[in-house]
Each structure stands twice: as C-alpha cells, then as structure tokens.
Write a protein that holds these residues in place. Structure first.
Motif, PDB file in Angstrom:
ATOM      1  N   SER A   2      -1.184  -1.969  -8.491  1.00  0.00           N
ATOM      2  CA  SER A   2      -2.195  -0.924  -8.376  1.00  0.00           C
ATOM      3  C   SER A   2      -1.969  -0.104  -7.111  1.00  0.00           C
ATOM      4  O   SER A   2      -1.202  -0.484  -6.208  1.00  0.00           O
ATOM      5  CB  SER A   2      -3.598  -1.556  -8.352  1.00  0.00           C
ATOM      6  OG  SER A   2      -3.728  -2.367  -7.199  1.00  0.00           O
ATOM      7  N   THR A   3      -2.701   1.048  -7.061  1.00  0.00           N
ATOM      8  CA  THR A   3      -2.583   1.919  -5.889  1.00  0.00           C
ATOM      9  C   THR A   3      -3.066   1.210  -4.630  1.00  0.00           C
ATOM     10  O   THR A   3      -2.458   1.324  -3.551  1.00  0.00           O
ATOM     11  CB  THR A   3      -3.410   3.197  -6.120  1.00  0.00           C
ATOM     12  OG1 THR A   3      -2.953   3.838  -7.311  1.00  0.00           O
ATOM     13  CG2 THR A   3      -3.254   4.141  -4.942  1.00  0.00           C
ATOM     14  N   ALA A   4      -4.139   0.484  -4.729  1.00  0.00           N
ATOM     15  CA  ALA A   4      -4.668  -0.238  -3.568  1.00  0.00           C
ATOM     16  C   ALA A   4      -3.664  -1.274  -3.055  1.00  0.00           C
ATOM     17  O   ALA A   4      -3.486  -1.455  -1.834  1.00  0.00           O
ATOM     18  CB  ALA A   4      -5.982  -0.906  -3.941  1.00  0.00           C
ATOM     19  N   GLN A   5      -2.974  -1.930  -3.987  1.00  0.00           N
ATOM     20  CA  GLN A   5      -1.983  -2.927  -3.578  1.00  0.00           C
ATOM     21  C   GLN A   5      -0.788  -2.267  -2.886  1.00  0.00           C
ATOM     22  O   GLN A   5      -0.238  -2.802  -1.920  1.00  0.00           O
ATOM     23  CB  GLN A   5      -1.523  -3.723  -4.801  1.00  0.00           C
ATOM     24  CG  GLN A   5      -2.588  -4.661  -5.351  1.00  0.00           C
ATOM     25  CD  GLN A   5      -2.133  -5.373  -6.619  1.00  0.00           C
ATOM     26  OE1 GLN A   5      -1.323  -4.832  -7.391  1.00  0.00           O
ATOM     27  NE2 GLN A   5      -2.688  -6.561  -6.841  1.00  0.00           N
ATOM     28  N   ARG A   6      -0.385  -1.070  -3.405  1.00  0.00           N
ATOM     29  CA  ARG A   6       0.738  -0.358  -2.777  1.00  0.00           C
ATOM     30  C   ARG A   6       0.375   0.052  -1.350  1.00  0.00           C
ATOM     31  O   ARG A   6       1.187  -0.058  -0.424  1.00  0.00           O
ATOM     32  CB  ARG A   6       1.099   0.869  -3.607  1.00  0.00           C
ATOM     33  CG  ARG A   6       1.747   0.565  -4.942  1.00  0.00           C
ATOM     34  CD  ARG A   6       2.352   1.843  -5.527  1.00  0.00           C
ATOM     35  NE  ARG A   6       2.876   1.615  -6.844  1.00  0.00           N
ATOM     36  CZ  ARG A   6       2.215   1.836  -7.980  1.00  0.00           C
ATOM     37  NH1 ARG A   6       0.963   2.311  -7.921  1.00  0.00           N
ATOM     38  NH2 ARG A   6       2.771   1.598  -9.151  1.00  0.00           N
ATOM     39  N   ILE A   7      -0.837   0.555  -1.148  1.00  0.00           N
ATOM     40  CA  ILE A   7      -1.276   0.972   0.193  1.00  0.00           C
ATOM     41  C   ILE A   7      -1.292  -0.232   1.140  1.00  0.00           C
ATOM     42  O   ILE A   7      -0.847  -0.156   2.300  1.00  0.00           O
ATOM     43  CB  ILE A   7      -2.659   1.625   0.121  1.00  0.00           C
ATOM     44  CG1 ILE A   7      -2.566   2.942  -0.666  1.00  0.00           C
ATOM     45  CG2 ILE A   7      -3.210   1.871   1.522  1.00  0.00           C
ATOM     46  CD1 ILE A   7      -3.915   3.595  -0.922  1.00  0.00           C
TER      47      ILE A   7
END
Length: 465
Positions: A2-7
């Motif tokens: 997910s985007t949150a995990q990438r950040i």
C-alpha cells in the motif's frame, strides 16, 4: 504494497542512510562524503629548514643536540678492531689523522644537515679535480670536515647519476679557494636520509636532514615541556569579587581604576606577608586551583612519540626507563637500538672506512686490512670472564685442528689488549692435520698437540714501554 507502507519504507531507508555505521555522525557530518569534517585534517608539507636554522637548533635546543650526538656518538663510540697482521700500520695512521673524531663530526653533519663530507688532502702529484693515482700516493697531508652545504655537484645534479666531481662553495685557505673542483675519490661522503631522487635534486645531490624529518615530534615535545612550568606558576589563581567593578573600569577617569589596582595590590601583599587578608564586607576573595589531572600522561605521550620518531629508546634519549616506576631497566630497548646502530655502521660507515683503508694501504704499500666494529653493549666483569673462558676453550680446539698459535695469539692480544675477534692467515699445521685425520679414521681420540711443531709466539711488547 500500500501507499502508506511505501512511505513508511522510504522513511526507514532514509533513516538507515543517515546511520550507516558507528563512524557516521550527523552532528559533525562524519561519513557524509564531502561534508565530512574529518577530511579537513590533511597532510601539508612544510618548507625545508635552512642550514642557519639547523645550526641554531643544534646550538640552542638541547633535545635536537642530544638526538644528533647520540646517533653519531654510538656509531663510533667503541671504534673498530683490526684483525690483520698489519693492524698497527692503520692504527698509527688513524691516530695521526685523528680519524674517528673527524668521522664523528661528519656523522653529526649528516644527521643535522643531510650530509657530512671529509676531504682528504692527498699528495699524489695530481690536481684535486682528478681521480686519485693510487700507485703514486706520497702522503696524506690532512683532512677537512664539512657539512653538505659547502659542496655542490659540478655541472648540477642529474637524477640517478653518481656525482664524479664536486665544487667547493667557500674558500678554505690560500691553496684551496672557492670554486675548487674535487674528485669524489678524494671525499668520504656520509649521506643523510634518502627521501627519493626528487628531493635529492632539490638538495643538490645530498640527502635530507634527519632533524627535519622528525621536526613535528620535537616541536610537540618542546610545547609540552614548556607549557608545564607555566601551569605550575598559575596553579592557584586569586579571584577578587569587587562591587561595581564594571562601572569603575567604564569611567573615563583613571582615578577609580587606579584605586582598584592599588586595592588588589594591597590584598596580594597582605596575603604574602602573613597569609591573612582584610577586605571590606561587600568584597570577596577566593582562590581557584588549576586542574592538572592527566597532564603527566600527555607529556609522556609526546615523549614516546619523539622516541619512536627518533628511533632511540626512551632509556637512551631521556636517560630513564619508560617503565621506571615498575623498576624496568630498558636493557631490551637498548639492545634493539644498538642492533639498529650496527646496521647503520655497515651501510653508512663501512663504505667510507673501506675507501680510506684502500688509500692508506696504497700509501704504506701493504694489504687492505680486515676489521670489525666493536660491540656496543658492555658486558659486566663476570660476564666477560665467562666469555673469555668459552673463547679459550674454542682456541684450544682451533689449535688441535691445526690453526697456527701465532694467529690465535695475534687475534687475542694484538696491540696489548684483549680481543674476541679471530684472525686466520689461511694456513694450518700439516702435522696436526695428518694426526687428526689418522685418529678419526682409526676411531681414536685426537692426539695432543706436539709443542715442538708449534710456531714461536712473537714478542708483542718488544720495543714498547
């Protein structure tokens, strides 16, 4: 992902980049490439010390003088031992020319300036600019000892090329003037530190000053020992707390300032007289002691670095053992130092002495001598007695093997002094060899020496008082 995990992963990667290892530090930019402050500590070569500065250093700096003298003195302190039958010829000529004191001076010039030179005034019917005519040497009229600054290569120095002729820069007397060309065969050259051909070109064919090579260690040693007395003087500082002090010193009039200075003088004089102080109740006086913790350790580190750079043991350079408090004598360090001096004797001193011996041999019409450098470590009387006993047992074995007694006696007691070195003329007693060979073939003990076949022992003291 997910985007949150990438950040979150990018933040973690960035955090890891900023803390790569224990040497990385964001506060001082260590480990961050061009911003690393540790890169500001770089080596900056210093200008060479000129000969005037080196002369004054030797004259005024006790440690410089001691380093120069130790290296030169140890190389010639015990002299050499000739082990040839013609040794007296060379000993007399060495004494007449005052060789070892002059060699000592040349070695000091070598350590201090980067080169010491002995100019031999040889009378062979040729000009000093020509090679020595060894077959026609009539006399050695004397010698001149110079530092390397007085001689330059004739025609300039060319890299990787031996200098055949040198030019004297200053006049010596009416016969030897400035501009005199001297052939290298008439010179005994004690070279300085070999730091490469580029620096040798800059030095006009000469080596480097050893003192220049260890200049920084000497400076650090001097700083530590010069600062220490200042710390003792300022060990206890008096602090005066005076009301309206800033206002008094900000006034244009000097009246208030003079009054304050006078007041502090009175306080100091009272303290020195009876160790008591009378002050106004609005004033205050206290003493602040300087913290000298670990100052001795800092000085010791400077001393150790100097000993390491000078390659001289602590016990020899500073006249005390590096572990004096533990009762260490420093014998091991001295032995290593003398082994190092022995190596320098072979590489720097022997070539010059061989050259000199060849000249004397041709002058006196004799063979070139064999010689050894005497040991530097002195043995005690008991140790020397054991050594002599062992050598005497070996000499008996040599005698039974056929070595002429004359060679043994000459080796041990030549020039009326005991020597541990051995000289052999290459000859043996045939009767002893034959009897020994027969005894070995018949599995018998080696027969005793027939005293009738012994060579007559020469009278070594004949003609001497």
């Amino acid at each position: 992902m997910s985007t949150a995990q990438r950040i979150k992963l990018r933040k973690l990667q960035k955090q890891l980049q900023n803390t790569q290892d224990g040497m990385g530090n964001l506060m001082v930019s260590m480990g961050s490439g061009t911003k690393d402050k540790a890169r500001n500590f770089t080596f900056n070569p210093e200008d060479k010390l000129d000969f005037n500065t080196l002369d004054y250093l030797y004259a005024q700096n006790g440690m410089v003088k001691k380093i120069v003298n130790i290296i030169a003195d140890d190389m010639v302190r015990e002299g050499i031992d000739f082990i040839s039958t013609n040794s007296k010829i060379f000993l007399d000529e060495y004494k007449r020319l005052n060789i070892f004191p002059e060699v000592n001076k040349a070695l000091r010039y070598s350590v201090l300036h980067g080169g010491g030179i002995i100019f031999l005034l040889i009378n062979d019917g040729r000009d000093y600019s020509e090679p020595i005519d060894y077959k026609n040497i009539k006399s050695i009229d004397g010698l001149i000892t110079l530092d390397c600054n007085y001689l330059t290569p004739d025609g300039g120095y060319k890299a990787f090329t031996k200098v055949d002729r040198w030019v004297l820069n200053s006049p010596y007397n009416n016969n030897i003037t400035a501009g005199q060309v001297i052939h290298e065969s008439r010179l005994l050259i004690f070279d300085g530190e070999d730091c490469g051909e580029r620096l040798r070109q800059r030095n006009r064919g000469h080596g480097e000053s050893f003192i220049w090579c260890i200049k920084e260690a000497i400076e650090n040693y001097d700083i530590c020992h010069n600062v220490a007395p200042s710390l003792l003087i300022e060990l206890s500082q008096g602090v005066y707390k005076i009301k309206n002090l800033n206002s008094a010193f900000s006034m244009k009039s000097n009246t208030a300032q003079d009054a304050l200075v006078s007041r502090m003088g009175i306080v100091s004089s009272m303290q020195s007289n009876n160790n008591k102080i009378c002050i106004d109740k609005e004033e205050d006086y206290m003493k602040v002691d300087t913290n000298l913790t670990n100052v001795d350790l800092v000085i010791q580190q400077a001393e150790r670095r100097l000993c390491a750079n000078a390659d001289i043991p602590h016990s020899r350079l500073l006249s005390e053992s590096s572990g004096a408090s533990l009762g260490e004598s420093g014998t091991g360090e001295k032995r290593d130092h003398y082994d190092n001096i022995k190596s320098k004797q072979e590489t720097k001193l022997r070539p010059c002495l061989d050259k000199l011996n060849k000249i004397i041999a041709n002058l006196k019409k004799t063979n070139e001598p064999e010689y050894v450098f005497n040991i530097l470590m002195q043995s005690s009387e008991s140790e020397m007695a054991k050594i002599k006993k062992l050598i005497s047992e070996v000499d008996v074995t040599y005698l039974e093997m056929g070595l002429p007694v004359q060679d043994i006696f000459t080796s041990r007691f030549a020039d009326n002094r005991y020597s541990t070195n051995m000289f052999w003329n290459g000859k043996i007693n045939p009767p002893i060899v034959t009897r020994t060979k027969n005894a070995i073939e018949n599995n018998n003990d080696v027969p005793p020496v027939d005293k009738n076949n012994m060579v007559q022992v020469p009278n070594m003291t004949k003609g001497k008082k």
